[in-house]
Design an enzyme around this catalytic site. Structure first.
Site, short mmCIF file in Angstrom:
data_model
loop_
_atom_site.label_atom_id
_atom_site.label_comp_id
_atom_site.label_asym_id
_atom_site.label_seq_id
_atom_site.Cartn_x
_atom_site.Cartn_y
_atom_site.Cartn_z
N LYS A 279 0.73 -1.21 -0.07
CA LYS A 279 0.20 0.08 -0.04
C LYS A 279 0.74 1.29 0.21
O LYS A 279 1.68 1.36 0.86
CB LYS A 279 -0.84 0.06 1.14
CG LYS A 279 -1.81 1.25 1.42
CD LYS A 279 -3.01 1.31 0.47
CE LYS A 279 -3.51 2.48 0.60
NZ LYS A 279 -3.18 3.63 0.14
N LYS B 214 4.28 6.34 4.93
CA LYS B 214 5.90 5.92 5.33
C LYS B 214 6.97 7.06 5.27
O LYS B 214 7.82 7.14 6.18
CB LYS B 214 5.98 4.94 4.53
CG LYS B 214 5.17 3.64 4.61
CD LYS B 214 5.50 2.44 3.47
CE LYS B 214 5.20 2.98 2.18
NZ LYS B 214 3.75 3.16 1.91
N LYS C 237 10.33 7.20 -7.16
CA LYS C 237 9.75 8.59 -7.22
C LYS C 237 10.95 9.35 -6.61
O LYS C 237 10.96 10.57 -6.85
CB LYS C 237 8.61 8.65 -6.42
CG LYS C 237 7.28 8.11 -6.98
CD LYS C 237 6.00 8.34 -6.22
CE LYS C 237 6.35 8.05 -4.87
NZ LYS C 237 5.01 8.15 -3.92
N ASP D 183 4.64 -0.85 -2.57
CA ASP D 183 4.17 -2.11 -3.53
C ASP D 183 5.46 -2.73 -4.11
O ASP D 183 5.56 -2.89 -5.33
CB ASP D 183 3.04 -1.26 -4.62
CG ASP D 183 3.86 -0.27 -5.06
OD1 ASP D 183 4.83 0.35 -4.73
OD2 ASP D 183 3.20 0.50 -6.00
#
Length: 129
Positions: free
Chosen positions: A2, A7, A33, A120
């Protein structure tokens, strides 16, 4: 797995808190990212994988300043990078990053190392929400 549950925010807040307690902190973002350390540095940094690619993966040609940046209150920040979410194993990227940090003896100079791992990751067992 998720994403979007805080996080990176939690990791950055922990890094800041440990630094305020006087600890030498290294935060490693493990997400393609490369935005884990944005709240600490106020910029998107190049990833270890991108920097390694520029020297054709000859890590001996790199210096820590090429991939590690100082953030809030002296927190040292590294963005490992990685495969696009859901397409590959983040473990490879983390392994290459740790290898590079060890090669430059950077783990010896830290009290706390925080890994911010994406939610993920495809390789089972690497991370769980």
């Amino acid at each position: 797995g998720k994403g979007g549950i805080g996080k990176s925010t939690t990791s950055s807040n922990l890094s800041a808190a440990f630094s305020k307690l006087g600890h030498r902190v290294l935060q490693i973002g493990c997400d393609p990212k490369h935005d884990s350390t944005f709240t600490l540095t106020k910029k998107l940094m190049p990833t270890v994988i991108d920097v390694l690619e520029t020297v054709e993966f000859h890590s001996e040609e790199l210096r820590p300043d090429d991939y590690m940046f100082e953030g809030y209150n002296g927190v040292m920040c590294v963005e490992a990078g990685g495969p696009p979410a859901g397409t590959g194993c983040g473990g490879y990227v983390v392994g290459q990053t740790v290898k590079l940090l060890k090669q430059h003896h950077l783990l010896e100079d830290t009290d706390v190392v925080i890994f911010d791992v994406l939610g993920d990751v495809v390789c089972g067992g690497f991370v769980m929400p």
